[in-house]
Scaffold this active site. Sequence first.
Site, PDB file in Angstrom:
ATOM      1  N   ASN A   9      35.538   9.411 -25.685  1.00  0.00           N
ATOM      2  CA  ASN A   9      35.218  10.847 -25.657  1.00  0.00           C
ATOM      3  C   ASN A   9      36.016  11.484 -26.786  1.00  0.00           C
ATOM      4  O   ASN A   9      37.221  11.630 -26.685  1.00  0.00           O
ATOM      5  CB  ASN A   9      35.634  11.434 -24.299  1.00  0.00           C
ATOM      6  CG  ASN A   9      35.522  12.949 -24.295  1.00  0.00           C
ATOM      7  OD1 ASN A   9      34.815  13.537 -25.108  1.00  0.00           O
ATOM      8  ND2 ASN A   9      36.231  13.594 -23.373  1.00  0.00           N
ATOM      9  N   LYS A  11      35.952  14.477 -27.890  1.00  0.00           N
ATOM     10  CA  LYS A  11      36.290  15.897 -27.701  1.00  0.00           C
ATOM     11  C   LYS A  11      35.951  16.682 -28.978  1.00  0.00           C
ATOM     12  O   LYS A  11      34.951  16.399 -29.619  1.00  0.00           O
ATOM     13  CB  LYS A  11      37.755  16.044 -27.294  1.00  0.00           C
ATOM     14  CG  LYS A  11      38.142  15.079 -26.168  1.00  0.00           C
ATOM     15  CD  LYS A  11      39.445  15.378 -25.535  1.00  0.00           C
ATOM     16  CE  LYS A  11      39.785  14.292 -24.528  1.00  0.00           C
ATOM     17  NZ  LYS A  11      40.817  14.661 -23.604  1.00  0.00           N
ATOM     18  N   HIS A  95      33.299  16.955 -17.486  1.00  0.00           N
ATOM     19  CA  HIS A  95      34.662  16.596 -17.904  1.00  0.00           C
ATOM     20  C   HIS A  95      35.626  17.684 -17.435  1.00  0.00           C
ATOM     21  O   HIS A  95      35.280  18.869 -17.414  1.00  0.00           O
ATOM     22  CB  HIS A  95      34.709  16.453 -19.427  1.00  0.00           C
ATOM     23  CG  HIS A  95      35.990  15.848 -19.890  1.00  0.00           C
ATOM     24  ND1 HIS A  95      37.135  16.584 -20.066  1.00  0.00           N
ATOM     25  CD2 HIS A  95      36.318  14.555 -20.170  1.00  0.00           C
ATOM     26  CE1 HIS A  95      38.109  15.776 -20.453  1.00  0.00           C
ATOM     27  NE2 HIS A  95      37.644  14.541 -20.522  1.00  0.00           N
ATOM     28  N   GLU A  97      37.952  19.143 -18.845  1.00  0.00           N
ATOM     29  CA  GLU A  97      38.162  20.245 -19.803  1.00  0.00           C
ATOM     30  C   GLU A  97      37.014  21.244 -19.735  1.00  0.00           C
ATOM     31  O   GLU A  97      37.214  22.445 -19.953  1.00  0.00           O
ATOM     32  CB  GLU A  97      38.341  19.665 -21.221  1.00  0.00           C
ATOM     33  CG  GLU A  97      39.704  18.995 -21.362  1.00  0.00           C
ATOM     34  CD  GLU A  97      39.752  17.840 -22.343  1.00  0.00           C
ATOM     35  OE1 GLU A  97      38.855  17.732 -23.195  1.00  0.00           O
ATOM     36  OE2 GLU A  97      40.682  17.026 -22.238  1.00  0.00           O
ATOM     37  N   GLU A 167      38.737  10.553 -13.242  1.00  0.00           N
ATOM     38  CA  GLU A 167      39.757  11.015 -14.183  1.00  0.00           C
ATOM     39  C   GLU A 167      40.734  11.958 -13.481  1.00  0.00           C
ATOM     40  O   GLU A 167      40.437  13.161 -13.331  1.00  0.00           O
ATOM     41  CB  GLU A 167      39.096  11.743 -15.353  1.00  0.00           C
ATOM     42  CG  GLU A 167      38.109  10.892 -16.109  1.00  0.00           C
ATOM     43  CD  GLU A 167      38.019  11.322 -17.569  1.00  0.00           C
ATOM     44  OE1 GLU A 167      38.380  10.518 -18.427  1.00  0.00           O
ATOM     45  OE2 GLU A 167      37.621  12.462 -17.832  1.00  0.00           O
ATOM     46  N   GLY A 173      45.040  13.324 -21.392  1.00  0.00           N
ATOM     47  CA  GLY A 173      45.663  13.881 -22.589  1.00  0.00           C
ATOM     48  C   GLY A 173      47.147  14.152 -22.436  1.00  0.00           C
ATOM     49  O   GLY A 173      47.759  14.820 -23.260  1.00  0.00           O
ATOM     50  N   SER A 213      44.544   8.856 -20.251  1.00  0.00           N
ATOM     51  CA  SER A 213      45.543   8.184 -21.087  1.00  0.00           C
ATOM     52  C   SER A 213      45.425   6.659 -21.041  1.00  0.00           C
ATOM     53  O   SER A 213      46.430   5.951 -21.128  1.00  0.00           O
ATOM     54  CB  SER A 213      46.955   8.642 -20.722  1.00  0.00           C
ATOM     55  OG  SER A 213      47.077  10.044 -20.916  1.00  0.00           O
TER      56      SER A 213
END
Length: 252
Positions: A9, A11, A95, A97, A167, A173, A213
């Site tokens: 991904n 981003k 996701h 985010e 996740e 991140g 991560s």
Amino acid sequence: MRRTVIAGNWKMNMTPSQTAAFIKELAPCVAGKDACDIVLCVPYVDIATAVEAAKGTNIKIGAENVHFEEKGAYTGEVSCAMLKEIGAEYVIIGHSERRQYFGETDTTVNLRTKAALAAGFKAIVCLGEVKDERLAGITDEIVSMQTKLDLAGISAEDLKNVIIAYEPVWAIGTGLTATPEQADETCGVIRKTIADLYGDEAAEAITIQYGGSMNDKNAAELLAKVNVDGGLIGGASLKVDAFTAIVDAANA
Ligand code: PEP
């Protein structure tokens, strides 16, 4: 046996020219490593370039989101038909985010997933608990509820094109990784929820990735777990050597 899927991904990283150069470098490193599917989900503007660069390789290309409406007055959004025409095969949905910064909810995740499946994409549906939920001991309830809401109304047939990415939000991140045991246990809770919804066969068949991560150092241990069928990888998917090492771990 279910497929292992290693998906990057990107981003909001990489321009089209950087995309072409990255895939040119990556392709020979991962050639023939077919024990897993290899996917790069890239920014919308990079997709056409990525598809072209990945032609004739074992790298598949996806988007990082898609809107659920077919067309219309939705400024800034991108439809399934647009992504199909430029050759994307996968799409990430929900996701953390998107949920955290752009108001995505389980309702919009469900709508986007249904639209993506109807259009013939493989949907990588992301879910996971935030730190306070893990500390409060309600991780299992949270991921089970998200699984039910995100997949509401999706048929067993369409489920075959769904990949779940577990996740934990606190691990994305941040450099913090769930332990292999935590990842395995929570992916197992998601699999059990799928079994309750769709039966044991569907639960055994669905790919459940871990994301948070994952990198060249910890991938082997995470991927060795029975309920972890691959990874959704952010930071480490931007480096050819690290991403190749994760693909290698999935092929070991
Ligand atoms: C992600 O983008 O889904 C992700 C897991 O990011 P990172 O690997 O950087 O934590």
